[in-house]
Design an enzyme around this catalytic site. Structure first.
Site: not given
Ligand SMILES: [Zn+2]
Length: 468
Positions: A182, A314, A341, A345
């Protein structure tokens, strides 16, 4: 146990493994892809790629399943259901769970959860590079490799120190596995809130520099170059690359013949920083004829409220020029794969001030919609887009996937394919997402391409119940 039957005539087939696309027919009998027939001449009349298409099942190199440790956000079962809804039949889970996947027993737990979910989607996982992803001590890479991980990553964070990264590339390379980095220099991103640029300045948010990614990419490539003479099997995979600067470095490394691969997310190729301000247009509509980002305020492009936490991710959504560079990298092969990705949440972690919100987009169900939007706009050939979701990631996984390094429409093998109606659009809604994570800036929007059926390993993983 008997498998499904499926008989589709007069559809458009895309098979990157054989380099073919065109009109055809498929027959699935008892879960086995019995026949793939390419139609020619009069039989093919009137069939184009705008209707029902059949493509190999997608492979996601970068999925967050949140189990163990954060089952409010996602579980293995809901994550695999979301994958199937998005057309994915193989997913690679990232190890930033709690506890981290830094030893074989954690892998055993998630594989057990996958088995009890009953999902036919293939679940693979990366192990952590360092113990607890803390960046200090290498994890037991050999034991993790024996247990079946497909690579190593401290994702969520970069591998902190260059010397640990060098050791990891050497150890993993000797085991025949990639380091999945990453790329982020955290000294440059501390306190950063959104992609650096004009939009961040106007919104008064702290900018996240392009250099934070590019310098980290350069570091990782330099470490790989140093390790390669001693460990020819060393491999570096850079995930969620999001800037033109990073892609230029990767292009150069590939030209030198170094074993570097990378993936790009659907949101970094289609969305831009102006979404944080409230714009809801795609990257290719956000640049002028010279490829320069337009001014969303001057353009009247702002449709939603600014500072939506669903746009915080991110790496951050970048300027339109970077998104266009991501599309160019997919077209020319600098980018090997599209990876989601997928970062679900719980609502509570997003219901805070923008800069405090958890990073991430719940994206595995909307990936194909964003990719097809790019195809519809003429930014990506359909075959190249499908290759980046199938053969590209399959090559990176190699024999560690049950699909054996390939992802084709293979006669005689268990059916692993997706049927998509490109003529149908669908509206993204929280209730319509199988994922527990409803954190998507696409809620309420229409996306092209409805997934009708997903077959994984010869079984039905998803079947649309919507008659429309
Ligand atoms: Zn990451």
């Amino acid at each position: 146990m008997s498998g499904p039957d499926l008989d589709l005539s007069r559809v458009w087939l895309v098979d990157p493994a054989s380099g073919r696309e065109g009109p055809g027919e498929i027959v699935v009998t008892d879960g086995i892809l019995e026949a793939v027939t390419w139609l020619e001449g009069a039989d093919a009349d009137g069939i184009d790629d705008q209707g029902v298409i059949v493509v190999p099942g997608f492979i996601d190199l970068h999925t967050h399943l949140r189990e163990p440790g954060n089952e409010d956000a996602e579980t293995v079962a809901t994550g695999l259901a979301a994958a199937a809804h998005g057309g994915f039949t193989t997913v690679v889970a990232m190890p930033n769970t709690a506890p981290a996947l830094d030893e074989p027993s954690v892998l055993g737990r998630i594989l057990g959860a996958a088995a009890s979910s009953g999902s036919p989607v293939e679940l693979l996982a990366n192990g952590a590079v360092t113990v607890g992803r803390a960046g200090e001590t290498l994890a037991a890479l050999g034991e993790l490799a024996d247990a079946g991980v497909v690579g190593f990553s401290d994702d969520g964070s970069p591998v902190r120190s260059a010397s640990i990264l060098r050791n990891a590339l050497a150890y993993a390379g000797a085991l025949g596995l990639p380091i999945v980095d990453h790329p982020e220099d955290v000294t440059q991103t501390a306190g950063a809130e959104m992609g650096d640029g004009v939009v961040a300045t106007v919104l008064g948010l702290r900018g996240w520099p392009v250099a934070a990614e590019a310098t980290s990419v350069a570091r990782a490539i330099a470490m790989l170059a140093e390790v390669l003479p001693d460990v020819p099997g060393a491999r570096l995979h850079l995930t969620h690359v999001s800037t033109g600067e990073s892609l230029a470095l990767i292009r150069l490394a590939k030209a030198r013949g170094w074993p570097v691969t990378c993936d790009i997310t659907p949101h970094h190729l289609a969305l831009t920083d102006e979404w944080v301000a409230g714009a809801r247009r795609f990257a290719w509509d956000a640049v002028d004829a010279d490829g320069v980002a337009r001014d969303p305020w001057a353009d009247g492009a702002l449709l939603a409220a600014p500072y939506a936490a669903s746009t915080r991710v991110n790496p951050p959504l970048r300027c339109a020029e970077d998104a266009m560079a991501c599309l160019a990298a997919l077209r020319d092969g600098t980018a090997d794969a599209i990876a989601t990705d997928h970062a679900p949440h719980a609502a509570v972690d997003k219901a805070v001030e923008f800069g405090e919100a958890a990073n991430g987009i719940s994206g595995i169900e909307t990936a194909i919609g964003l990719v097809l939007a790019a195809v519809d706009a003429g930014e990506l050939p359909l075959a190249r887009a499908i290759a980046a979701l199938t053969t590209g990631p399959a090559l990176i996984l190699g024999s560690r996937s049950r699909r054996g390094g390939a992802a084709g429409l293979v006669e005689g093998a268990p059916a692993d394919l997706v049927v998509i109606d490109r003529s149908a659009s669908w509206t993204v809604t929280a209730a319509g997402l199988a994922s527990r994570g409803k954190n998507s800036p696409l809620l309420g929007m229409d996306l092209p391409g409805r997934v009708l059926v997903t077959l994984a390993g010869g079984r039905i993983a998803y079947e649309s119940t919507d008659p429309g």
